[in-house]
Enzyme design. Structure first.
Site, PDB file in Angstrom:
ATOM      1  N   ASP A   1      -2.304  10.683  -2.335  1.00  0.00           N
ATOM      2  CA  ASP A   1      -2.412   9.712  -3.268  1.00  0.00           C
ATOM      3  C   ASP A   1      -2.865  10.191  -4.698  1.00  0.00           C
ATOM      4  O   ASP A   1      -2.743   9.182  -5.641  1.00  0.00           O
ATOM      5  CB  ASP A   1      -3.838   8.598  -2.773  1.00  0.00           C
ATOM      6  CG  ASP A   1      -3.346   7.968  -1.685  1.00  0.00           C
ATOM      7  OD1 ASP A   1      -3.344   8.410  -0.735  1.00  0.00           O
ATOM      8  OD2 ASP A   1      -2.954   6.789  -1.839  1.00  0.00           O
TER       9      ASP A   1
ATOM     10  N   ASN B   1      -6.094  12.056   0.236  1.00  0.00           N
ATOM     11  CA  ASN B   1      -4.969  11.366   1.143  1.00  0.00           C
ATOM     12  C   ASN B   1      -6.038  10.618   1.993  1.00  0.00           C
ATOM     13  O   ASN B   1      -7.382  10.704   1.920  1.00  0.00           O
ATOM     14  CB  ASN B   1      -4.204  12.254   1.846  1.00  0.00           C
ATOM     15  CG  ASN B   1      -2.996  11.378   2.510  1.00  0.00           C
ATOM     16  OD1 ASN B   1      -2.323  10.758   2.005  1.00  0.00           O
ATOM     17  ND2 ASN B   1      -2.843  11.552   3.813  1.00  0.00           N
ATOM     18  N   LYS B   2      -5.376   9.415   2.765  1.00  0.00           N
ATOM     19  CA  LYS B   2      -5.972   8.789   3.663  1.00  0.00           C
ATOM     20  C   LYS B   2      -7.150   9.818   4.368  1.00  0.00           C
ATOM     21  O   LYS B   2      -6.797  10.717   4.987  1.00  0.00           O
ATOM     22  CB  LYS B   2      -4.989   8.241   4.740  1.00  0.00           C
ATOM     23  CG  LYS B   2      -5.545   7.227   5.764  1.00  0.00           C
ATOM     24  CD  LYS B   2      -6.565   6.178   5.094  1.00  0.00           C
ATOM     25  CE  LYS B   2      -5.556   5.248   4.081  1.00  0.00           C
ATOM     26  NZ  LYS B   2      -6.680   4.395   3.445  1.00  0.00           N
TER      27      LYS B   2
ATOM     28  N   ARG C   1       0.870  -1.040  -0.015  1.00  0.00           N
ATOM     29  CA  ARG C   1       0.040   0.080  -0.248  1.00  0.00           C
ATOM     30  C   ARG C   1       0.726   1.242   0.071  1.00  0.00           C
ATOM     31  O   ARG C   1       2.190   0.975   0.138  1.00  0.00           O
ATOM     32  CB  ARG C   1      -0.925   0.001   1.192  1.00  0.00           C
ATOM     33  CG  ARG C   1      -0.335  -0.477   2.390  1.00  0.00           C
ATOM     34  CD  ARG C   1      -0.653   0.301   3.884  1.00  0.00           C
ATOM     35  NE  ARG C   1      -0.576   1.667   3.684  1.00  0.00           N
ATOM     36  CZ  ARG C   1       0.823   2.275   3.911  1.00  0.00           C
ATOM     37  NH1 ARG C   1       1.722   1.696   4.170  1.00  0.00           N
ATOM     38  NH2 ARG C   1       0.779   3.736   3.573  1.00  0.00           N
ATOM     39  N   GLY C   2       0.230   2.348  -0.138  1.00  0.00           N
ATOM     40  CA  GLY C   2       1.045   3.547  -0.094  1.00  0.00           C
ATOM     41  C   GLY C   2       1.201   3.863  -1.654  1.00  0.00           C
ATOM     42  O   GLY C   2       1.484   3.027  -2.376  1.00  0.00           O
ATOM     43  N   ALA C   3       0.813   4.982  -2.182  1.00  0.00           N
ATOM     44  CA  ALA C   3       0.872   5.230  -3.368  1.00  0.00           C
ATOM     45  C   ALA C   3       1.869   4.984  -4.585  1.00  0.00           C
ATOM     46  O   ALA C   3       1.939   4.278  -5.336  1.00  0.00           O
ATOM     47  CB  ALA C   3       0.209   6.896  -3.664  1.00  0.00           C
TER      48      ALA C   3
ATOM     49  N   ARG D   1      -6.897  -0.473  -7.360  1.00  0.00           N
ATOM     50  CA  ARG D   1      -7.426   0.244  -6.469  1.00  0.00           C
ATOM     51  C   ARG D   1      -7.530   1.629  -7.300  1.00  0.00           C
ATOM     52  O   ARG D   1      -6.749   2.001  -7.934  1.00  0.00           O
ATOM     53  CB  ARG D   1      -6.521   0.700  -5.152  1.00  0.00           C
ATOM     54  CG  ARG D   1      -6.400  -0.686  -4.278  1.00  0.00           C
ATOM     55  CD  ARG D   1      -5.471  -0.351  -3.075  1.00  0.00           C
ATOM     56  NE  ARG D   1      -6.344   0.650  -2.028  1.00  0.00           N
ATOM     57  CZ  ARG D   1      -5.590   1.144  -0.939  1.00  0.00           C
ATOM     58  NH1 ARG D   1      -4.456   0.977  -0.710  1.00  0.00           N
ATOM     59  NH2 ARG D   1      -6.443   2.035  -0.491  1.00  0.00           N
TER      60      ARG D   1
HETATM   61  O1  MRU Z   1      -4.805   2.910   1.792  1.00  0.00           O
HETATM   62  P1  MRU Z   1      -3.357   3.179   2.052  1.00  0.00           P
HETATM   63  O2  MRU Z   1      -2.692   2.866   3.173  1.00  0.00           O
HETATM   64  O3  MRU Z   1      -2.711   2.796   0.476  1.00  0.00           O
HETATM   65  O4  MRU Z   1      -3.290   4.803   2.148  1.00  0.00           O
HETATM   66  C1  MRU Z   1      -1.917   5.521   1.853  1.00  0.00           C
HETATM   67  C2  MRU Z   1      -2.236   6.958   2.053  1.00  0.00           C
HETATM   68  O5  MRU Z   1      -3.168   7.618   2.237  1.00  0.00           O
HETATM   69  C3  MRU Z   1      -0.703   7.563   2.087  1.00  0.00           C
HETATM   70  O6  MRU Z   1      -0.683   8.622   2.865  1.00  0.00           O
HETATM   71  C4  MRU Z   1      -0.146   8.070   0.614  1.00  0.00           C
HETATM   72  O7  MRU Z   1      -0.401   6.822  -0.297  1.00  0.00           O
HETATM   73  C5  MRU Z   1       1.059   8.482   0.572  1.00  0.00           C
HETATM   74  S1  MRU Z   1       2.255   7.442   0.619  1.00  0.00           S
HETATM   75  C6  MRU Z   1       3.723   7.949   0.695  1.00  0.00           C
END
Ligand code: MRU
Length: 356
Positions: A239, A249-250, A51-53, A94
């Site tokens: 994201d 973002n999250k 996970r994470g963009a 996703r």
């Molecule tokens: O659902 P996730 O855990 O993939 O969400 C991740 C985030 O929202 C992060 O803040 C974002 O991807 C930046 S990662 C450098």
């Protein structure tokens, strides 16, 4: 910049497939999961095992190479139909993090342009380039952020934006690591990030292993910490960033931005230019992933709400550009007015065509 000795990499390509550190198992267990098929990659992405963009982008990119394995000897080159299937399946695993779609498109397009060249080799080279470029982008973001925030010691963050979310040392957490690497004082307040607790399970774990002071707080406590003066700056990842500077973002990020604005505390977003989406004009056009109600009804596997209660569970929220002090990118810090700054930065990379 390298992982601390003995750390399991977040993601790496091996002869057998993609190996990821399974983030659904953290912090209880450090488990490496090997992904040997495209289905396994899509499942791992959807379960948030990876996970994470930026990490999603790299995983999707290597996933294309995986999907090209074992094509029959007489298969057409380039294998257009297979590549288009991989584009849809991996790129759409996703919806919100634009890095995933961007990276998969980049690898598929390279294979299509490769003509008669071996598509798996082309895909692997392109995926490795995406991985390496993200590592470099993380290093640059960290340094730009360090210089932008010289006096900021206590940083509030949300979700996980570090080694577990990228191919390098991270975006928002990259700034933290850059400060620490220079011996500058830094400590992190990590919001737990309900419902899946990336702040508690991942950020607190990652920073503690790196020896960086971290204090965990519930998401609802963040505004109180800002009001008390416990935070010098808020710094989060992204994201997808629209052309006007609105940031997906999250979920929970918007609440921190509103509170920071109210109390006059700087609010920064750190992201590589690969997280900017030239095709999205404003945050309203960003598709926000809706996830299972059970993520909210339960904490882990424990039921914490009536089993059938109705739930609204968007995985992300949109922070309007006007709440953002600066966008810390690999190309420097972008400042308002964002439409002009973002257009100039994307033109410089070729993501947008030059001015007519
Ligand atoms: O659902 P996730 O855990 O993939 O969400 C991740 C985030 O929202 C992060 O803040 C974002 O991807 C930046 S990662 C450098």
């Amino acid at each position: 910049m390298d992982e601390p000795a003995g750390e399991v990499p977040t993601l790496r390509w091996t002869a057998q497939g993609i190996e990821i550190l399974d983030q659904t198992r953290l912090p209880a267990a450090v488990v490496v999961r090997r992904l040997e098929t495209v289905d396994a990659v899509v499942t791992a992405i959807q379960e948030l095992a990876i996970r994470g963009a930026p990490a999603l982008g790299a995983c999707g990119a290597f996933g294309v190479a995986l999907g090209l394995r074992g094509a029959p000897a007489g298969a057409p080159r380039p294998p257009v139909a297979l590549l288009e299937t991989l584009r849809q399946r991996l790129g759409g695993a996703r919806p919100t993090a634009v890095n995933l779609r961007w990276a998969v498109d980049r690898v598929v397009d390279a294979c299509l342009a490769g003509g008669a060249a071996d598509p798996e080799t082309v895909a692997l080279q392109e995926a490795q380039a995406i991985f390496d470029e993200d590592r470099q982008a993380c290093a640059r973001i960290g340094e730009h952020g360090r210089l932008e925030l010289p006096g900021a010691v206590a940083l509030l963050t949300h979700c996980n934006t570090g080694r577990l979310a990228t191919c390098g040392w991270g975006t928002a957490l990259g700034v933290v690591y850059a400060k620490a690497a220079r011996g500058e004082p830094v400590r992190v307040l990590a919001a737990e990030t309900r419902p899946l607790l990336q702040g508690a399970r991942l950020t607190a774990w990652e920073l503690a292993r790196a020896g960086i002071p971290v204090t965990l707080l519930s998401d609802g406590a963040a505004a109180a910490a800002l009001r008390r003066g416990l935070v010098d700056a808020v710094i989060v990842g992204a994201d997808r960033i629209a052309r006007n500077g609105d940031v997906a973002n999250k979920v929970g990020t918007l609440a921190h931005a509103l509170a920071a604005h109210h109390f006059g505390i700087p609010f920064y977003v750190a992201a590589p230019l690969t997280t900017f989406d030239p095709a999205t004009a404003t945050g309203d056009a960003i598709v926000v992933e809706q996830r299972s109600p059970d993520e909210v009804r339960r904490a882990g596997t424990t039921l914490v709400a009536p089993e059938t209660v109705a739930v609204w569970n968007p995985a992300f929220d949109i922070t309007p550009a006007e709440l953002i002090t600066g966008l810390i990118t690999d190309a420097g810090v972008l400042r308002p007015p964002y439409p002009a700054a973002i257009t100039a930065a994307l033109r410089a990379t070729g993501a947008l065509p030059p001015a007519a």
